[in-house]
Design a protein around this motif. Sequence first.
Motif, PDB file in Angstrom:
ATOM      1  N   GLU A 219      81.973 -52.834  -2.503  1.00 33.88           N
ATOM      2  CA  GLU A 219      82.517 -53.549  -3.655  1.00 33.88           C
ATOM      3  C   GLU A 219      82.050 -52.918  -4.958  1.00 33.88           C
ATOM      4  O   GLU A 219      82.812 -52.796  -5.917  1.00 33.88           O
ATOM      5  CB  GLU A 219      82.100 -55.025  -3.600  1.00 33.88           C
ATOM      6  N   LYS A 222      83.927 -49.624  -5.493  1.00 36.25           N
ATOM      7  CA  LYS A 222      85.302 -49.859  -5.934  1.00 36.25           C
ATOM      8  C   LYS A 222      85.375 -49.968  -7.456  1.00 36.25           C
ATOM      9  O   LYS A 222      86.326 -49.485  -8.088  1.00 36.25           O
ATOM     10  CB  LYS A 222      85.847 -51.139  -5.304  1.00 36.25           C
ATOM     11  N   GLU A 225      85.421 -46.462  -9.211  1.00 38.23           N
ATOM     12  CA  GLU A 225      86.550 -45.556  -9.001  1.00 38.23           C
ATOM     13  C   GLU A 225      87.760 -46.042  -9.786  1.00 38.23           C
ATOM     14  O   GLU A 225      87.957 -47.235  -9.976  1.00 38.23           O
ATOM     15  CB  GLU A 225      86.894 -45.483  -7.501  1.00 38.23           C
ATOM     16  N   ARG A 227      91.802 -46.716 -10.434  1.00 34.38           N
ATOM     17  CA  ARG A 227      92.923 -47.175  -9.624  1.00 34.38           C
ATOM     18  C   ARG A 227      94.097 -47.440 -10.549  1.00 34.38           C
ATOM     19  O   ARG A 227      93.913 -47.744 -11.738  1.00 34.38           O
ATOM     20  CB  ARG A 227      92.568 -48.448  -8.850  1.00 34.38           C
ATOM     21  N   TYR A 260      91.226 -46.054  -4.200  1.00 34.54           N
ATOM     22  CA  TYR A 260      89.940 -45.873  -4.881  1.00 34.54           C
ATOM     23  C   TYR A 260      89.420 -44.451  -4.665  1.00 34.54           C
ATOM     24  O   TYR A 260      88.494 -44.208  -3.900  1.00 34.54           O
ATOM     25  CB  TYR A 260      88.932 -46.894  -4.364  1.00 34.54           C
ATOM     26  N   GLU A 276      96.044 -53.646  -1.218  1.00 32.42           N
ATOM     27  CA  GLU A 276      94.602 -53.617  -1.462  1.00 32.42           C
ATOM     28  C   GLU A 276      93.837 -53.373  -0.163  1.00 32.42           C
ATOM     29  O   GLU A 276      92.873 -52.608  -0.131  1.00 32.42           O
ATOM     30  CB  GLU A 276      94.168 -54.935  -2.113  1.00 32.42           C
ATOM     31  N   ILE A 280      91.273 -50.244   0.647  1.00 30.25           N
ATOM     32  CA  ILE A 280      89.890 -50.382   1.108  1.00 30.25           C
ATOM     33  C   ILE A 280      89.681 -49.608   2.403  1.00 30.25           C
ATOM     34  O   ILE A 280      88.647 -48.961   2.601  1.00 30.25           O
ATOM     35  CB  ILE A 280      89.530 -51.862   1.277  1.00 30.25           C
ATOM     36  N   LEU A 283      89.305 -46.060   1.553  1.00 24.97           N
ATOM     37  CA  LEU A 283      87.996 -45.825   0.950  1.00 24.97           C
ATOM     38  C   LEU A 283      86.913 -45.739   2.024  1.00 24.97           C
ATOM     39  O   LEU A 283      86.070 -44.832   1.997  1.00 24.97           O
ATOM     40  CB  LEU A 283      87.671 -46.935  -0.049  1.00 24.97           C
TER      41      LEU A 283
END
Length: 378
Positions: A219, A222, A225, A227, A260, A276, A280, A283
């Motif tokens: 988290e 994120k 990074e 986006r 990300y 989303e 993730i 990532l």
Amino acid sequence: MQTPKFLQELLSSPEYGDKNSETYRRATKYMNILYPGTVQFDASGRMMRPEYDMTLKQFNAAQAEIDADFEAEKDDATEEVMEDFEDYFENIGFDFNIEDYVVSGDPIPVKVLMPGGYISKRQLDTYELDIPEFKIAPKIWRWHSSGGENTCDECESRDGTVYFFPDDIPVCPVHENCACHITEETLDKNGKTISTKPYKTEQKSNKVSDMKMSDKGIEWLKGKEDRVLDKRGNHVIYDDATKKPVNPNEPLPKGATIGYGHLVKPGEDFTNGITERQAIALLRSDIAVAERAVNDNITVPLAQNQYDALVSLAYNIGSGGFKNSTVVKYINNPDFHSSVYSDLESAWRAWNRTQGKVSNGLINRRQNEWNLYKRGIY
């Protein structure tokens, strides 16, 4: 398409033979989702192996169905847990949130026929629940943050957190001059506190080769990074140099990125963006390389916050740069001294250039990583 493990288990279950069973219902449902009529036959009537598993429209519908099914599973699990433990949780001050127990399942690789007529390799994301076996325990442990100028974000976020097992308790104190403390509480059969006493944790020695970046670290990363989102809230491809979205009708620039920090690779197609959850998942897949760089090159025990900070650094500067960095030499050898960088902090902050120029963005990122490494500030 390789049949996913969970579907294999449903199909091989004895209950699958009963057409009125929940097992049969779920297996049939997922067979229809994953194999939406793409089977073809040649002139002699023999079945041919299809070139693709599903169309893009069917892929999107399949992901939506999987997501909806999992949302229903979360609702059922929440209802089941709260039916037995709602009063108990209220008495001990425990805030049950089903999202805390969501873990990534095995992705399902599929070949998707795109509107342009070409085939793209994609994956359907799956999720699982990892809920502990709650029971009314005779003891719990509770974190208390002191407040004041020495209370960092890490301390503040844990204030009032309830732990059911001593092994789950993070190291306390978190950092130098930290005044947080933990209490051990004895409970009655209804979960009400009978007595309280101080509890001390011992510094844990973590074997780096077995470590992974924590959910909290994910988290945190994120937030570091870039986006770019569309009006629906989905991630779209953008140019890493300009941070502007890429027109779907134009060739991809050299630094085409999505989610990300995921650099788009040849053969990957993200024309319609990603959710989303998919961002993730990308990532987590990408940082696995950075995790290996830390696991393979750091030879001394690390706290979780230190490990997370190093993964962020390795993810940003690349595995090769990390492996040969002065940062690694300083951490592994307390007697090491560099003639260029006087200490670990200066060696860490030196990674502040992009294309030969000092970047304010990288200066800030190194500061955030250092705060995480040194003080546990997420």
